[in-house]
Design a protein around this motif. Structure first.
Motif, PDB file in Angstrom:
ATOM      1  N   VAL B 216      16.838  15.892 -42.320  1.00 37.37           N
ATOM      2  CA  VAL B 216      16.435  15.356 -43.626  1.00 37.37           C
ATOM      3  C   VAL B 216      17.517  14.368 -44.052  1.00 37.37           C
ATOM      4  CG1 VAL B 216      15.847  15.880 -46.007  1.00 37.37           C
ATOM      5  CG2 VAL B 216      15.282  17.512 -44.211  1.00 37.37           C
ATOM      6  N   GLU B 217      17.197  13.092 -43.995  1.00 34.47           N
ATOM      7  CA  GLU B 217      18.153  12.094 -44.473  1.00 34.47           C
ATOM      8  C   GLU B 217      17.912  11.869 -45.960  1.00 34.47           C
ATOM      9  OE1 GLU B 217      18.141   8.274 -42.486  1.00 34.47           O
ATOM     10  OE2 GLU B 217      19.189   7.322 -44.147  1.00 34.47           O
ATOM     11  N   ILE B 218      18.976  11.861 -46.739  1.00 33.71           N
ATOM     12  CA  ILE B 218      18.868  11.535 -48.167  1.00 33.71           C
ATOM     13  C   ILE B 218      19.628  10.228 -48.379  1.00 33.71           C
ATOM     14  CG2 ILE B 218      19.201  12.354 -50.521  1.00 33.71           C
ATOM     15  CD1 ILE B 218      17.738  14.529 -49.198  1.00 33.71           C
ATOM     16  N   VAL B 219      18.917   9.162 -48.696  1.00 35.88           N
ATOM     17  CA  VAL B 219      19.572   7.894 -49.026  1.00 35.88           C
ATOM     18  C   VAL B 219      20.212   8.077 -50.400  1.00 35.88           C
ATOM     19  CG1 VAL B 219      19.276   5.412 -49.289  1.00 35.88           C
ATOM     20  CG2 VAL B 219      17.832   6.663 -47.699  1.00 35.88           C
ATOM     21  N   SER B 220      21.533   7.935 -50.464  1.00 37.26           N
ATOM     22  CA  SER B 220      22.265   8.295 -51.673  1.00 37.26           C
ATOM     23  C   SER B 220      23.139   7.148 -52.138  1.00 37.26           C
ATOM     24  CB  SER B 220      23.168   9.502 -51.415  1.00 37.26           C
ATOM     25  OG  SER B 220      22.547  10.420 -50.596  1.00 37.26           O
ATOM     26  N   THR B 221      23.777   7.396 -53.290  1.00 38.21           N
ATOM     27  CA  THR B 221      24.678   6.385 -53.822  1.00 38.21           C
ATOM     28  C   THR B 221      26.114   6.880 -53.703  1.00 38.21           C
ATOM     29  OG1 THR B 221      24.633   7.354 -56.013  1.00 38.21           O
ATOM     30  CG2 THR B 221      22.983   5.672 -55.523  1.00 38.21           C
ATOM     31  N   CYS B 222      27.043   5.945 -53.715  1.00 35.93           N
ATOM     32  CA  CYS B 222      28.456   6.277 -53.858  1.00 35.93           C
ATOM     33  C   CYS B 222      28.963   5.279 -54.887  1.00 35.93           C
ATOM     34  CB  CYS B 222      29.188   6.133 -52.527  1.00 35.93           C
ATOM     35  SG  CYS B 222      30.960   6.394 -52.707  1.00 35.93           S
ATOM     36  N   ASN B 223      28.736   5.601 -56.172  1.00 43.00           N
ATOM     37  CA  ASN B 223      29.008   4.573 -57.179  1.00 43.00           C
ATOM     38  C   ASN B 223      30.484   4.181 -57.226  1.00 43.00           C
ATOM     39  OD1 ASN B 223      30.045   6.578 -59.225  1.00 43.00           O
ATOM     40  ND2 ASN B 223      27.980   7.334 -58.893  1.00 43.00           N
ATOM     41  N   SER B 224      31.396   5.126 -56.934  1.00 45.77           N
ATOM     42  CA  SER B 224      32.821   4.760 -56.913  1.00 45.77           C
ATOM     43  C   SER B 224      33.117   3.817 -55.767  1.00 45.77           C
ATOM     44  CB  SER B 224      33.694   6.004 -56.781  1.00 45.77           C
ATOM     45  OG  SER B 224      33.478   6.850 -57.855  1.00 45.77           O
ATOM     46  N   GLY B 225      32.593   4.153 -54.586  1.00 40.96           N
ATOM     47  CA  GLY B 225      32.841   3.319 -53.411  1.00 40.96           C
ATOM     48  C   GLY B 225      32.178   1.963 -53.526  1.00 40.96           C
ATOM     49  N   TRP B 226      31.016   1.956 -54.156  1.00 41.63           N
ATOM     50  CA  TRP B 226      30.302   0.676 -54.341  1.00 41.63           C
ATOM     51  C   TRP B 226      30.839  -0.089 -55.537  1.00 41.63           C
ATOM     52  CZ3 TRP B 226      24.422   2.423 -53.877  1.00 41.63           C
ATOM     53  CH2 TRP B 226      24.213   2.930 -52.589  1.00 41.63           C
ATOM     54  N   LYS B 227      31.669   0.583 -56.336  1.00 39.56           N
ATOM     55  CA  LYS B 227      32.268  -0.014 -57.547  1.00 39.56           C
ATOM     56  C   LYS B 227      31.200  -0.434 -58.560  1.00 39.56           C
ATOM     57  CE  LYS B 227      36.455  -1.289 -55.105  1.00 39.56           C
ATOM     58  NZ  LYS B 227      36.227  -0.133 -54.239  1.00 39.56           N
ATOM     59  N   MET B 228      30.335   0.526 -58.889  1.00 38.16           N
ATOM     60  CA  MET B 228      29.272   0.302 -59.881  1.00 38.16           C
ATOM     61  C   MET B 228      29.172   1.529 -60.780  1.00 38.16           C
ATOM     62  SD  MET B 228      26.220  -0.956 -57.446  1.00 38.16           S
ATOM     63  CE  MET B 228      26.512  -2.153 -56.182  1.00 38.16           C
ATOM     64  N   SER B 229      28.449   1.372 -61.895  1.00 38.93           N
ATOM     65  CA  SER B 229      28.152   2.543 -62.718  1.00 38.93           C
ATOM     66  C   SER B 229      27.052   3.339 -62.007  1.00 38.93           C
ATOM     67  CB  SER B 229      27.669   2.097 -64.095  1.00 38.93           C
ATOM     68  OG  SER B 229      26.398   1.523 -63.971  1.00 38.93           O
ATOM     69  N   PRO B 230      26.939   4.667 -62.287  1.00 38.25           N
ATOM     70  CA  PRO B 230      25.925   5.471 -61.611  1.00 38.25           C
ATOM     71  C   PRO B 230      24.516   4.899 -61.755  1.00 38.25           C
ATOM     72  CG  PRO B 230      27.421   6.888 -62.824  1.00 38.25           C
ATOM     73  CD  PRO B 230      27.803   5.490 -63.170  1.00 38.25           C
ATOM     74  N   VAL B 231      24.170   4.400 -62.955  1.00 39.09           N
ATOM     75  CA  VAL B 231      22.818   3.876 -63.175  1.00 39.09           C
ATOM     76  C   VAL B 231      22.608   2.607 -62.355  1.00 39.09           C
ATOM     77  CG1 VAL B 231      21.251   2.986 -64.924  1.00 39.09           C
ATOM     78  CG2 VAL B 231      22.740   4.905 -65.474  1.00 39.09           C
ATOM     79  N   LYS B 232      23.628   1.740 -62.340  1.00 41.10           N
ATOM     80  CA  LYS B 232      23.533   0.501 -61.586  1.00 41.10           C
ATOM     81  C   LYS B 232      23.484   0.775 -60.081  1.00 41.10           C
ATOM     82  CE  LYS B 232      25.593  -3.983 -61.807  1.00 41.10           C
ATOM     83  NZ  LYS B 232      26.882  -4.657 -61.960  1.00 41.10           N
ATOM     84  N   ALA B 233      24.221   1.787 -59.659  1.00 45.24           N
ATOM     85  CA  ALA B 233      24.225   2.134 -58.236  1.00 45.24           C
ATOM     86  C   ALA B 233      22.839   2.571 -57.781  1.00 45.24           C
ATOM     87  CB  ALA B 233      25.252   3.232 -57.967  1.00 45.24           C
ATOM     88  N   ASN B 234      22.145   3.349 -58.633  1.00 49.89           N
ATOM     89  CA  ASN B 234      20.788   3.768 -58.289  1.00 49.89           C
ATOM     90  C   ASN B 234      19.873   2.564 -58.135  1.00 49.89           C
ATOM     91  OD1 ASN B 234      21.058   6.505 -58.044  1.00 49.89           O
ATOM     92  ND2 ASN B 234      20.515   6.958 -60.167  1.00 49.89           N
ATOM     93  N   LYS B 235      20.024   1.601 -59.037  1.00 52.04           N
ATOM     94  CA  LYS B 235      19.199   0.391 -58.971  1.00 52.04           C
ATOM     95  C   LYS B 235      19.531  -0.411 -57.723  1.00 52.04           C
ATOM     96  CE  LYS B 235      17.429  -1.282 -62.841  1.00 52.04           C
ATOM     97  NZ  LYS B 235      17.664  -1.556 -64.231  1.00 52.04           N
ATOM     98  N   TRP B 236      20.824  -0.536 -57.433  1.00 55.97           N
ATOM     99  CA  TRP B 236      21.263  -1.282 -56.242  1.00 55.97           C
ATOM    100  C   TRP B 236      20.703  -0.633 -54.977  1.00 55.97           C
ATOM    101  CZ3 TRP B 236      23.875  -0.985 -51.661  1.00 55.97           C
ATOM    102  CH2 TRP B 236      24.338  -2.196 -51.118  1.00 55.97           C
ATOM    103  N   MET B 237      20.700   0.706 -54.971  1.00 52.87           N
ATOM    104  CA  MET B 237      20.165   1.427 -53.816  1.00 52.87           C
ATOM    105  C   MET B 237      18.688   1.113 -53.633  1.00 52.87           C
ATOM    106  SD  MET B 237      20.057   5.514 -53.165  1.00 52.87           S
ATOM    107  CE  MET B 237      18.991   5.912 -54.533  1.00 52.87           C
ATOM    108  N   GLU B 238      17.925   1.132 -54.737  1.00 57.75           N
ATOM    109  CA  GLU B 238      16.486   0.847 -54.641  1.00 57.75           C
ATOM    110  C   GLU B 238      16.254  -0.561 -54.116  1.00 57.75           C
ATOM    111  OE1 GLU B 238      14.881   1.603 -58.501  1.00 57.75           O
ATOM    112  OE2 GLU B 238      14.890   3.770 -58.228  1.00 57.75           O
TER     113      GLU B 238
END
Lengths: 75, 254
Positions: B216-238
Motif C-alpha cells: 500500500v503506497e501512500i503518497v504523502s507530504t513532507c511540508n518541512s522538507g518541501w519548505k511549505m505550510s501543511p495546507v500548501k504542501a497538500n495542494k502541491w502534492m495534488e
C-alpha cells in the motif's frame, strides 16, 4: 425534521496548529486560537458554536488525533 | 442546545483510536505520518487483532512509530524491514505482520529486500510512505524525488541527466507474481483518507488469509522538507505528485 448538531473537543496541548482541520471543515467552524499552548503552537478551536454538524472531517484529517467529535439529533 | 449538552459519551462519534497512546508525536505539524498511524490503529482495532499485530518499523522519521501505537514492534536495520517481517511471519503465521517504511528506506537502500519479499509472496503487508524526499536527515533527494523538484542535494531541481529518473516501486511491485494487492492512495482529504483506510484493511485481510504480499503506497507530504505550510504542501502534492504517481489499485488478485 430532525436536525443534526455536533460539537468538537480539541486536545489543545496535543495540537500542533497545522491548520489542516481548519481547511477540512466544510462549515468553517474551526480557527486557530490567538493564544499558544505550552509547545508554542496556536492551537485549533471551535469558534462558531451553532453550525457544527459533527461530520468528523476535522478529526479524520488531524494527524495527531487531537479532535474528538460528538453528534446528536435535535427534534 | 448548548455545546455542553452535546458533549456526552453517548453522542461520541469520533475519537483518537485506543491503540494510539498519548505520547506526543515528534512529527512536524501537518505530517502525513500521523494520519497513516491513526488509520493503522483503527484498522487493527476493527479487525480485533490488537494482540496479534506485529509491526516492523523503518529507519527514517517513522522509526519512533513504536512509541505511538501500542502493539508489538520490531525495529529493522535500514531498508531491511521486509526481510525481518518475512522471518516474523514465517515463525508466527497466525499473526498480522506488516512493515511501515518511507521512500528512503524502501526505495533506496531496501529495494532488494522489498522486491524479493514481495516476489516471494510472503504474507505480509508493506505500508510505503512516499513523500519524495529524505525527511529525517534534512530534505535530501530520494529515489522518488520528482524531475525538477528542488531538495537540499539537488538545489537546482532534479536533472535526469545527472540524477536519473524517479523510481516507481509500486508499478514494479504490480508486475511481480507474488503480490496479491498493490495500490496507491493518499491522505490529504477526508475522502482520500477513507479510501486509504479501506486499502489498508484489504491488505491486512489478504495477508491474514495467506493470499500473498501486499503493498500500500501512500503518497504523502513532507511540508518541512518541501519548505511549505501543511495546507500548501497538500495542494502541491495534488498538483505535482499525482500526475506522476496516479492513485488507484494497480493489482488486485482476487
Amino acid at each position: 425534521m430532525a436536525k443534526v448538531k455536533g460539537a468538537i473537543v480539541v486536545d489543545t496541548e496535543r495540537c500542533k496548529g497545522c491548520s489542516l482541520c481548519v481547511v477540512a471543515c466544510p462549515l468553517e467552524v474551526i480557527a486557530l486560537a490567538k493564544e499558544v499552548n505550552l509547545k508554542g503552537y496556536n492551537y485549533a478551536l471551535q469558534v462558531v458554536e451553532d453550525k457544527c454538524n459533527g461530520c468528523t472531517s476535522c478529526a479524520t484529517v488531524c494527524p495527531d488525533g487531537c479532535i474528538t467529535v460528538y453528534r446528536t439529533k435535535v427534534e | 442546545m448548548d455545546k455542553q449538552d452535546i458533549i456526552k459519551p453517548e453522542n461520541l462519534v469520533y475519537k483518537k483510536p485506543t491503540l494510539m497512546n498519548d505520547n506526543p508525536m515528534h512529527y512536524c505539524p501537518g505530517c502525513s505520518h500521523g494520519v497513516v498511524h491513526k488509520l493503522i490503529a483503527e484498522v487493527i482495532e476493527e479487525m480485533g487483532l490488537e494482540n496479534k499485530a506485529v509491526g516492523v518499523s523503518p529507519v527514517g522519521c517513522a522509526v519512533f512509530i513504536y512509541n505511538y501505537l501500542d502493539i508489538d514492534w520490531e525495529e529493522a536495520a535500514h531498508g531491511r524491514a521486509p526481510a525481518v517481517a518475512t522471518a516474523i511471519k514465517r515463525l508466527w503465521p497466525e499473526n498480522l505482520v506488516f512493515t511501515y517504511q518511507g521512500d528512503g528506506d524502501l526505495a533506496a537502500i531496501g529495494t532488494a529486500e522489498t522486491i524479493h519479499a514481495l516476489n516471494r509472496g510472503e504474507n505480509i503487508t508493506i505500508i510505503f510512505i512516499n513523500n519524495a524526499i529524505y525527511g529525517m536527515t534534512g530534505g535530501q533527494m530520494a529515489p522518488t524525488t520528482l524531475v525538477g523538484m528542488k531538495t537540499a542535494t539537488c538545489p537546482y531541481g532534479r536533472d535526469p541527466k545527472i540524477q536519473g529518473y524517479p523510481l516507481k516501486i509500486t508499478e514494479i511491485a504490480a508486475q511481480l507474481e507474488g503480490t496479491a494487492y498493490v495500490t496507491r492512495q493518499s491522505v490529504q482529504t477526508p475522502a482520500a483518507i477513507r479510501k486509504a483506510k479501506k486499502a489498508i484493511r484489504k491488505a491486512f485481510e489478504n495477508s491474514m488469509q495467506g493470499k500473498g504480499s501486499n503493498l500500500v503506497e501512500i503518497v504523502s507530504t513532507c511540508n518541512s522538507g518541501w519548505k511549505m505550510s501543511p495546507v500548501k504542501a497538500n495542494k502541491w502534492m495534488e498538483e505535482n505528485m499525482f500526475p506522476f504517481y496516479p492513485l488507484g489499485d494497480l493489482k488486485d488478485k482476487e
